[in-house]
Every structure is written in C-alpha cells, then in structure tokens.
Design an enzyme around this catalytic site. Structure first.
Site, mmCIF file in Angstrom:
data_model
loop_
_atom_site.group_PDB
_atom_site.id
_atom_site.type_symbol
_atom_site.label_atom_id
_atom_site.label_comp_id
_atom_site.label_asym_id
_atom_site.label_seq_id
_atom_site.Cartn_x
_atom_site.Cartn_y
_atom_site.Cartn_z
ATOM 1 N N LYS A 190 10.429 5.447 -50.313
ATOM 2 C CA LYS A 190 10.282 6.861 -49.962
ATOM 3 C C LYS A 190 11.176 7.211 -48.778
ATOM 4 O O LYS A 190 11.774 8.298 -48.727
ATOM 5 C CB LYS A 190 8.815 7.167 -49.629
ATOM 6 C CG LYS A 190 8.545 8.636 -49.212
ATOM 7 C CD LYS A 190 8.885 9.619 -50.315
ATOM 8 C CE LYS A 190 8.705 11.069 -49.904
ATOM 9 N NZ LYS A 190 7.311 11.477 -49.713
ATOM 10 N N LYS A 211 9.787 15.646 -39.511
ATOM 11 C CA LYS A 211 8.942 14.433 -39.530
ATOM 12 C C LYS A 211 9.602 13.301 -40.312
ATOM 13 O O LYS A 211 9.731 12.174 -39.808
ATOM 14 C CB LYS A 211 7.585 14.760 -40.147
ATOM 15 C CG LYS A 211 6.722 13.545 -40.480
ATOM 16 C CD LYS A 211 5.428 13.951 -41.149
ATOM 17 C CE LYS A 211 5.586 14.501 -42.533
ATOM 18 N NZ LYS A 211 5.896 13.475 -43.575
#
Length: 296
Positions: A171, A239
């Site tokens: 990811k 983030k």
C-alpha cells in the site's frame, strides 16, 4: 458470518453495506450517528460502541484512518480486544506503516486473535462496486479463512506474504505512485492554464496519449472544477506521503519525487484545503506560479 465493522466513512459505509447484501450479519460502529442510521436503513445492525460491535464477531474490520486509530479501537478507548471472541480475525484495512502493522499483529496474538494486514485501494467508486484492490499479508491459513469476506469488498485480492507489514508495504508503494501522479497531473494542467491554453482541451489530448494515467483521468476533470465533490481529501495524501517519507527516512532510502509531491499537498493543506478533494492540489501550483504583478 458475524462481522464487526468500525468506520462508516466514504469508503467504509459502502463496504459494510456490500457485506450485508452478501448475507453476512454486520454490526457496525461509527461516531457519526447519521452514518449509523443510514446503515441501519440498509439492513445492518448498529452498535453502541466498538466493544459492542466486537462482541460476537468472527471477523472485525477496521476501516479507520490510520494505525493509531486501529490501535485505539482495539487497545485504547475502544477496548474492543476485551470483547472479541478468542480466535476472531481482525482485518485492518487502514493505511499504516509496515512496522506498525507488525506490532499490531504481535499484540493481537497475545490475545489469541489473528490479524490480516489488508489495506485497500480503489477509492469510493471501488468501495461502492465491491471492486477494491486488497493487499493482504498474514499466515496462509488465516488468509484462506478471511478470503470469503475480502472477496465481497474486493475484486483484486492479493496475498502479499505471510509476515504482517507486507500488505502495508504494498500500500505504501501504491500511495507513493498515487500521490506523485496526482501532483504531476496538477503541475501539467496548471502549466497549460498559465500558458493560456484551455486546460480542458489539453486534458482531452493527454488523456488519450502516451502521458495518460489512471490518476490523470480520474482527478483531471475535478482539477478543472472549482468545487468538486470530495472523493479523497488533500489531507489523506499529507498523511500517506508522510508515511512513505517516514519509511524512506528510517531505511535511509532517497525518495525525492515523493518529497516534492508531499510539499505540494502540505501547501494546499496549509492554505485551508485539507478537507477539499485531493485534486485541488492544483491550487498549490497556481499559488506557486502567480506572478507578483498578478497579485497586485
């Protein structure tokens, strides 16, 4: 199967609904009461707390923002780990550093619980249609146990490896490319705009040319919209690219393109666009390239 589900946000809500439609008994919790009411309207069960949602769960899905929230749901304020039945499987679909996923798996094992490190990609559209890409890592027998649940919400379900953190590493790589591609698309379209060439025409050309990308085709039209629907917020990439850069820093691995893209998302967030659609990173380029005489 009994499934506890935490996080009924833009992606979590349709994922939970798809699990209900597939015939699973899904009990969900979210602090957003409107989301809970809407989920009940779709045939789901609502819980009063994370611990309540965990009480009878065979699988406990965490569709939260990051690893810190996952840890808080399980071991902190949510205290869900005390309610989960022995042998239950936690599916962590948040974006988190690989090292944090490993720690989470180790902590759960101490309570006779298993973890599937299973971040997802595909956005709201993929969540709605059940076609997400899921990057999972866990022991093979745990993956086989969880796969019927994963197959409901994902079309491309991968078993990256047996070690927790491998899914989160995949990811991390995905988000690196997504962030850089969005920033590159914004840079290109703003260049056309600044040169006085219709950016919509340039988008139409580039989207069917060698420079096309999934992110350009998805985000490009929204970059040309002054107030697009929020499908993924600027602060998500603040983030996620931050996680990428932290990982690179720890590994002493140079990631210059990631750093440059991160700066543009940071600038957009600092300009008050943190909750705006991430396509609006194009405004950072507009601000960067506005000449002094245009500001007067």
């Amino acid at each position: 199967m009994n499934i506890g589900f935490i996080g009924l946000g833009a992606m979590g809500f349709p994922m939970a609904v798809n699990l209900v439609k597939a015939g699973h008994a899904v009990t969900a919790f979210d602090f957003n009461q409107d989301a809970l009411q809407a989920f009940a309207g779709e045939g789901g069960q609502v819980a009063a707390s994370a611990a309540d949602a965990a009480r009878t769960a065979d699988f406990f899905v965490l569709m939260v923002v990051n690893g810190d929230q996952a840890d808080d749901v399980l071991f902190g304020a949510g205290d869900a780990v005390a309610s989960l039945p022995s042998g239950a499987c936690v599916i962590a679909s948040c974006t988190q550093p690989p090292a944090q996923a490993k720690i989470l798996g180790d902590k759960l094992a101490q309570h006779q619980l298993t973890l599937v490190d299973a971040p997802v990609s595909g956005g709201v559209g993929g969540a709605e249609t059940g076609t997400l890409t899921i990057m999972s890592s866990c022991p093979a027998h745990v993956f086989e146990k969880a796969k019927p649940v994963l197959d409901v919400v994902g079309k491309n379900v991968f078993h990256v490896g047996e070690d927790h953190g491998a899914g989160s590493t995949a990811k991390l790589v995905n988000q690196l490319l997504c962030g850089v591609h969005i920033a590159a698309a914004a840079e290109a379209l703003q260049l056309a705009e600044a040169a006085g060439v219709d950016p919509k025409s340039v988008f139409d050309i580039v989207s069917v040319s060698a420079a096309s990308s999934w992110m350009l085709n998805d985000r490009g039209p929204r970059m040309l919209d002054d107030d697009p629907e929020v499908r993924s917020a600027v602060d998500i990439f603040v983030k996620d690219l931050g996680i990428v850069l932290d990982h690179g820093r720890a590994a002493r691995h140079g990631l210059p393109l990631s750093a440059a893209a991160h700066q543009m998302f940071l600038a957009a967030s600092g300009a008050g666009l943190g909750r705006a659609d991430d396509s609006q990173v194009i405004r950072s380029y507009r601000a960067l390239n506005t000449k002094a005489d245009e500001k007067d």
